[in-house]
Write an enzyme that holds these catalytic residues in place. Sequence first.
Site, mmCIF file in Angstrom:
data_model
loop_
_atom_site.group_PDB
_atom_site.id
_atom_site.type_symbol
_atom_site.label_atom_id
_atom_site.label_comp_id
_atom_site.label_asym_id
_atom_site.label_seq_id
_atom_site.Cartn_x
_atom_site.Cartn_y
_atom_site.Cartn_z
ATOM 1 N N ASP A 135 10.713 -6.340 29.111
ATOM 2 C CA ASP A 135 10.865 -5.197 30.010
ATOM 3 C C ASP A 135 9.554 -4.867 30.710
ATOM 4 O OD1 ASP A 135 12.815 -3.439 31.034
ATOM 5 O OD2 ASP A 135 11.974 -1.777 29.884
ATOM 6 N N TYR A 164 20.042 2.293 33.830
ATOM 7 C CA TYR A 164 19.273 2.791 32.688
ATOM 8 C C TYR A 164 19.504 4.292 32.480
ATOM 9 C CZ TYR A 164 16.717 -1.327 31.185
ATOM 10 O OH TYR A 164 16.385 -2.548 30.638
ATOM 11 N N TYR A 197 15.168 7.642 28.388
ATOM 12 C CA TYR A 197 16.090 7.320 29.480
ATOM 13 C C TYR A 197 17.199 8.356 29.658
ATOM 14 C CZ TYR A 197 13.669 2.917 29.907
ATOM 15 O OH TYR A 197 12.697 1.973 30.106
ATOM 16 N N GLU A 232 21.013 -7.802 35.944
ATOM 17 C CA GLU A 232 20.791 -6.878 34.826
ATOM 18 C C GLU A 232 21.718 -7.224 33.659
ATOM 19 O OE1 GLU A 232 18.841 -4.632 33.829
ATOM 20 O OE2 GLU A 232 17.619 -4.138 35.561
ATOM 21 N N CYS A 265 19.346 -0.815 38.961
ATOM 22 C CA CYS A 265 18.655 -0.858 37.670
ATOM 23 C C CYS A 265 18.329 0.554 37.195
ATOM 24 C CB CYS A 265 17.384 -1.688 37.783
ATOM 25 S SG CYS A 265 16.468 -1.837 36.232
#
Length: 617
Positions: A107, A217, A244, A286, A213
Site C-alpha cells: 500500500d 476505501y 478509513y 483495485e 480508490c
Amino acid sequence: MRFLFPTRLINNSSLGLLRSPHTTAPIRSLWFRTKSPVFRSATTPIMTAVAFSSSLSIPPTSEEALPGKLWIKFNRECLFSIYSPFAVCLAAGNLKIDTFRQYIAQDVHFLKAFAHAYELAADCADDDDDKLAISDLRKSVMEELKMHDSFVQDWDLDINKEVSVNSATLRYTEFLLATASGKVEGCKAPGMLDTPFEKTKVAAYTLGAVTPCMRLYAFLGKEFGSLLDLSDVNHPYKKWIDNYSSDAFQASAKQTEDLLEKLSVSMTGEELDIIEKLYQQAMKLEVEFFHAQPLAQPTIVPLLKNHSKDDLVIFSDFDLTCTVVDSSAILAEIAIVTAPKDEQSRSGQQIHRMLSSDLKNTWNLLSKQYTEHYEECIESILNKKKADKFDYEGLCKALEQLSDFEKEANNRVIESGVLKGLNLEDIKRAGERLILQDGCINVFQKILKTENLNAELHVLSYCWCGDLIRAAFSAGGVDAVEVHANEFTFEESISTGEIERKVESPINKAQQFKSILQNRKNENNKKSFLSVYIGDSVGDLLCLLEADIGIVVSSSSSLRRVGSHFGVSFVPLFSGIVQKQKQHTEESSSSAWKGLSGTLYTVSSWAEIHSFALGWE
C-alpha cells in the site's frame, strides 16, 4: 400463485412487449402495486440505488453527479473487493499478521504513486482553486503515509528492507502514473497538449483514476467500522479501520469526488466516456489488488471453493428472484394479446376462448380478489401470538393457511378459463426474451462451468408453466437447470386452460426441496453436501430456513414480517460472513453453515451472491 394483471396492453399485431428488452413491463407484485410501471432492462438491478441497501451501507454520494453515477454503475467491482478473502479476514480481525504486513508494504507503493499523480495533476490544472484543491489532496496522502509509518512500528515491519512490488500493485501504479502523464487513449500525447484547457483534461482524467480508490476505501472503512462493537476493543486492525472510517477520510473521499465533478463539468460526451473507462479500470485493478494479497489461512469465502469436495445443491425461486417481471404477467399478456377481438375472429378456433375485452375484465377481477385475500391471509397469520424465539413448527402450521389460499387462487384461475388457447411457441418465445435480474444468469453459468465442482441447480417455482422457465434459462445457455414448477396441459401445442399442479404453495415447495435433498442423500450416502436456497417471498420461507444457507434477495415486506413474527433473524450477508470468519480456524472440522438455524442472510443483488459464492474471476 403470485399472479399479476398487465397494466398496459401492447399492440395487437405482435407480442412486442415480450420480445423487446427496451419496453415497459406491466408488472407489479400484487401486494406492492403502484400506479407507475416497471421498466424492463437488461441491466435493471434488483434495487435501483447502489445494490447494497439490505446488506452493505454505502457512503452517500450524489446520484446526479458523475462520481455518484460511476460508483453506482461499477458497484459490482466494489462487492468483489469487500468479499475478497483478505477483506473478510481483516474485518473479522483474524487476518494473519504477516499478510497484513505485506499489504501495508504494498500500500505504501500505492500512496507514493498517488502523491506523484496529484503532483502531475496540479501542474495540469489551470485554475488556482483547482491547484490548491489537488495540493490539499496530496497533503492528505502524505499524512496517510505517516500513518503507515506508525503501522510499520506497530507491526514490526522493517522499513529499511526493500519490499518488492507485486504485479497487482505494479499494474495499478503504472496505470495511474501513465494517466497522470497524459498517456490516455483518446487523449493527445503529453507533448502535444497545446492549451491550458487541454491540460486540464489530464487533471480530470487523473481524478477519474484516483476517485474510485478513495471512495472504495471510504466504503470499506465505514462498513468494517459498523461491524465493530465494544467487545472488539482488542481488534488488531482497529487503527486501520478507524482511519478509513473517520470523518477526515470520508471528507477527503468526498473532496476528491467533488473535484472530479468540477473538472469534468464542461467535458464532451466522448471525454466523459474516457473518464468512465478510467474509473472502471481503476476499480478492476483495485479488485485485483485485494485478491492478490497472499493468505495462508482458511477463509469462509469464496463459498464454492471451500466446498469443492462436497456435493452442492443450489436452489432458486424464479419469479422476481431471477426475473424482473412476474411470469403470471407474461402469461396474462400473451393471453390477452392473442385472444379474439370479436365473434367473427373467434369462430373456427381449436379451443373456445373468451374475447379479449372479457379476458381483460376477468384478469382484473382475479387480480383484485388475489390482492385482497392475500392481505387478509397475511394479517390473519400475523394476528397469532408472536414467537419469543425461532418457531419453525409454528411457522409451518401458519403457512398451511397461506397454502390453502394459494391453491384456491389457482382454482379460480383454472375455472375462469383465462389460460385457454395459449400457443406453446408463443410461451417459449416469451421465455427466451424474458429479462432476468442483472447477474443472475452469470451466477448459474459460472457454477456450471467451474471445473471440479459437483453442483446441481434446481429452480422451485409457483409459475403456472415450466416451459416458460426452461426457455428463459435455455436462452442464457443454462440448460442443466432442473425446473420444478407447474405445467400447462396442451392439445397440439394449444393450452387447454388446465394446469398440472405440482408446486403451488409454501408447503409444496418445502416438500419438493426435502425430496430432492433426500434423493441426493440416498445416492451419495457417504458424501457430505451443502444446500443453498435463494428466494424473495413468503412462499420461499420454509425452503430458505431448511437450507444450510438461505439467501434472501430484495425480499418483500411480507416475508420479513412473517419471518420476524416466528423468530426468524434477517442478517446482512457480509455481516454474517464476518462473524463466521471469526470462528473459522485451522481446526474447524464441520461446516460453518447449518440449516434450521433460524437465520437468513440478506443481499440486494445477484452480484453480491456471485462475490460470496464464486469470488473474483
